[in-house]
Design a protein around this motif. Structure first.
Motif, PDB file in Angstrom:
ATOM      1  N   LEU A 243       0.756  -1.206  -0.020  1.00 14.93           N
ATOM      2  CA  LEU A 243      -0.022  -0.031   0.190  1.00 14.93           C
ATOM      3  C   LEU A 243       0.913   1.382   0.129  1.00 14.93           C
ATOM      4  O   LEU A 243       0.440   2.355  -0.489  1.00 14.93           O
TER       5      LEU A 243
ATOM      6  N   ALA B 218      -9.370   3.018   0.114  1.00  8.90           N
ATOM      7  CA  ALA B 218     -10.012   1.890   0.887  1.00  8.90           C
ATOM      8  C   ALA B 218     -10.338   0.262   0.294  1.00  8.90           C
ATOM      9  O   ALA B 218     -10.186  -0.356   0.945  1.00  8.90           O
TER      10      ALA B 218
ATOM     11  N   GLN C 206      -7.156  -1.124   0.084  1.00  8.05           N
ATOM     12  CA  GLN C 206      -6.603  -1.297   1.514  1.00  8.05           C
ATOM     13  C   GLN C 206      -7.307  -2.883   1.793  1.00  8.05           C
ATOM     14  O   GLN C 206      -6.636  -3.815   2.327  1.00  8.05           O
ATOM     15  N   ARG C 207      -8.314  -2.957   1.299  1.00  7.56           N
ATOM     16  CA  ARG C 207      -9.168  -4.253   1.723  1.00  7.56           C
ATOM     17  C   ARG C 207      -8.489  -5.454   0.869  1.00  7.56           C
ATOM     18  O   ARG C 207      -8.597  -6.456   1.434  1.00  7.56           O
TER      19      ARG C 207
ATOM     20  N   SER D  17      -5.465  -5.557  -0.217  1.00  7.90           N
ATOM     21  CA  SER D  17      -4.180  -5.655   0.293  1.00  7.90           C
ATOM     22  C   SER D  17      -4.339  -6.544   1.498  1.00  7.90           C
ATOM     23  O   SER D  17      -3.528  -7.612   1.737  1.00  7.90           O
TER      24      SER D  17
END
Length: 274
Positions: free
Chosen positions: A226, A244, A247-248, A250
């Motif tokens: 990230l 976001a 992020q999910r 990753s």
């Protein structure tokens, strides 16, 4: 490669120096068997004189040495720091087999018609003037010699599971920023035309797919670090809701056994006429 007409400089990479080296290593080794299979199909043979341009820290150089035991490999890199890394790692290789050249890809400090085969891996996407670079490579190729380019096209990046609906939008936003600085993260689709405009013939294009179910998920974790995207969030290029989603994804790639990823690399080859 660090050049006034290149967008890549490891000193300004968003990851730390060691993290970037590790990312480059994983990226090089993960798909190498299939990439080498394509290079052989394009005509790369043991015993040829081979030039690798934009060789960086020498991870692909090492693979070429291992796969071509009777070949002389010349490693071209303008970034002194990266080349120092390669020299240290490959210090035990005979100087008769491996030569290092610190030179710009636009003005290669090597004689005309010196090489049978040139490998350019993940370098053309960074070049402000890729045609000029391809023409300079043309100069150092022997008649009948070949240039093989392995590069990216973020328009056909690949896929991840769980899906990231914003992935294409994010990649296109980043590609636009890179283009403003002279690079081209959509270079893959342009490679046949680039080779043709530079004088090459017998042009072909293909792709190499890398899948985490085949190669393991560890290598893909590096590519979905990230930290590589945070800079674009801070600059307002990527929205917070898009980040976001990344992020999910990753988190899933790092922790969920249900996650997988597939990446696509474009390969193209052209021949210098006899």
């Amino acid at each position: 490669m660090s050049d006034l007409r290149s967008t890549y400089n490891i000193q300004t990479a968003v990851l730390s120096f060691q993290e970037e080296l590790e990312r480059l290593k994983v990226q090089a080794i993960m798909g190498w068997p299939k990439e080498f299979r394509n290079l052989e199909w394009y005509g790369l043979k043991n015993g040829m004189r081979v030039l690798e341009v934009g060789s960086g820290p020498g991870y692909i150089t090492e693979q070429l040495l291992n796969n071509l035991p009777d070949s002389e490999i010349t490693s071209l890199e303008i970034d002194h720091t990266l080349q120092a890394q390669a020299k240290e790692r490959l210090k035990d290789v005979s100087s008769e087999r491996l030569k290092f050249v610190e030179s710009s890809i636009y003005q290669i400090d090597l004689p005309d018609e010196s090489f049978d085969f040139v490998v350019a891996r993940l370098i053309f996407l960074h070049l402000n003037n890729p045609v000029e670079a391809a023409q300079e490579i043309y100069r150092v190729l022997k008649p009948g010699g070949r240039l093989a380019i392995i590069d990216v096209d973020d328009g056909v990046f690949g896929a991840v599971n769980p899906d990231v609906p914003a992935m294409h939008t994010v990649l296109m936003k980043i590609a636009k920023v890179v283009a403003q600085h002279g690079g081209n993260r959509l270079i893959g689709r342009s490679l046949p035309r680039l080779l043709s405009e530079s004088g090459y013939i017998n042009i072909d294009i293909d792709s190499v797919l890398q899948h985490s179910d085949v190669l393991g998920i560890e290598g893909f974790k590096q590519q979905f670090n990230l930290q590589r995207f945070v800079h674009f969030v801070e600059k307002g290029v990527i929205r917070s809701d898009e980040f976001a989603q990344l992020q999910r994804a990753s988190g899933a790639i790092n922790h969920s056994p249900e996650a997988y990823a597939m990446m696509n690399f474009i390969t193209a080859c052209g021949t210098k006429p006899l």
